[in-house]
Design an enzyme around this catalytic site. Sequence first.
Site, short mmCIF file in Angstrom:
data_model
loop_
_atom_site.label_atom_id
_atom_site.label_comp_id
_atom_site.label_asym_id
_atom_site.label_seq_id
_atom_site.Cartn_x
_atom_site.Cartn_y
_atom_site.Cartn_z
N HIS A 1 0.81 -1.40 0.11
CA HIS A 1 0.34 -0.03 -0.12
C HIS A 1 1.00 1.57 -0.47
CE1 HIS A 1 -4.04 2.49 1.33
NE2 HIS A 1 -2.87 2.96 2.14
N ASP B 1 1.59 5.49 -0.07
CA ASP B 1 0.42 6.10 0.07
C ASP B 1 1.68 7.62 -0.52
OD1 ASP B 1 -1.46 5.66 1.95
OD2 ASP B 1 0.20 4.90 3.41
N HIS C 1 -2.54 4.78 -3.10
CA HIS C 1 -3.40 5.51 -2.01
C HIS C 1 -3.46 6.68 -2.23
CE1 HIS C 1 -5.85 6.04 2.24
NE2 HIS C 1 -6.09 6.79 1.19
N MET D 1 -11.39 4.57 5.60
CA MET D 1 -10.29 5.56 5.72
C MET D 1 -10.58 5.23 7.62
SD MET D 1 -7.78 6.18 4.30
CE MET D 1 -7.16 6.60 5.93
C1 DX5 Z 1 -2.67 7.55 6.24
C2 DX5 Z 1 -2.58 6.35 5.56
C3 DX5 Z 1 -1.88 5.29 6.27
C4 DX5 Z 1 -1.31 5.02 7.18
C5 DX5 Z 1 -1.06 3.39 7.94
O1 DX5 Z 1 -3.02 8.85 5.77
O2 DX5 Z 1 -2.91 6.47 4.65
O3 DX5 Z 1 -1.86 4.04 4.98
O4 DX5 Z 1 -0.26 5.06 6.39
O5 DX5 Z 1 -0.24 3.54 8.70
P1 DX5 Z 1 -0.92 3.21 10.38
O6 DX5 Z 1 -1.38 1.88 10.42
O7 DX5 Z 1 0.20 3.87 11.08
O8 DX5 Z 1 -2.17 4.26 10.27
ZN ZN Z 2 -3.21 4.83 3.00
#
Ligand code: DX5
Ligand code: ZN
Length: 230
Positions: free
Chosen positions: A38, A40, A72, A143
């Site tokens: 994933h 980001d 994402h 989310m």
């Molecule tokens: C937040 C991101 C997530 C994040 C998840 O904006 O979309 O993918 O990196 O990280 P954790 O699991 O640490 O919340």
């Molecule tokens: Zn994310």
Amino acid sequence: MAKTGVICKIGPSVLNTDLAELHNESQRLLDSGADYLHLDVMDGHFVPNITFGHPVVKCLRKKISDAFFETHMMVTKPEQWIEPMADAGVDQYTFHVEPCSDVLFVCRKVREAGMKVGLALKPGTGVEAVQQYIDQADMILVMTVEPGFGGQKFMKDMMGKVQWLRQNYPDLDIEVDGGVGLTTIQDCAEAGANMIVSGTAVVGAEDPGKVIATMRDIVEGSIQKCQLER
Ligand code: DX5
Ligand code: ZN
């Protein structure tokens, strides 16, 4: 959880890894049992943070040829990055519906570019915002934190959206992202999520493989329970 035929996939988020070591960190997560990565992508407009874009993803793809890459897209103009991300070797383009004026158009463009379509919802956005597009999507991302940063607290009250989606769309891929780890995975599994993004809980663990395997067991347990009831 409603009866379902989906399968569990665990997709660690690289956001809180040492990004100077992106290739090694990504490979480490895949070697620990990740089903996909994933990635980001943040543009500093849709969210108050910047990460990386298609040039970095393209370099990563050159080093890792076979893993499934989901980006994402936490960006204001999702339509702008479709072609560059497809060219970078992305498999699934997950974008937020909130800034998007023509969701169907973006879905079509993503598909024409050869990628799967993911539709993402911020915590304040209800499922009705994606309901009319579900037929055009391969996955819905609910989310469970405000997008923009890793390491935030899981918002349990988002599980109502996951439950609603699972009840109404038994075979839809439903992803959760934000604050998901060993202490919150049970809620996600019971609600019906089958695609699990986890950042700090996996990356910061002494044994990431064990965390991934435990989360997988819990999600698969929920799915099997529902299949037996089928
Ligand atoms: C937040 C991101 C997530 C994040 C998840 O904006 O979309 O993918 O990196 O990280 P954790 O699991 O640490 O919340
Ligand atoms: Zn994310």
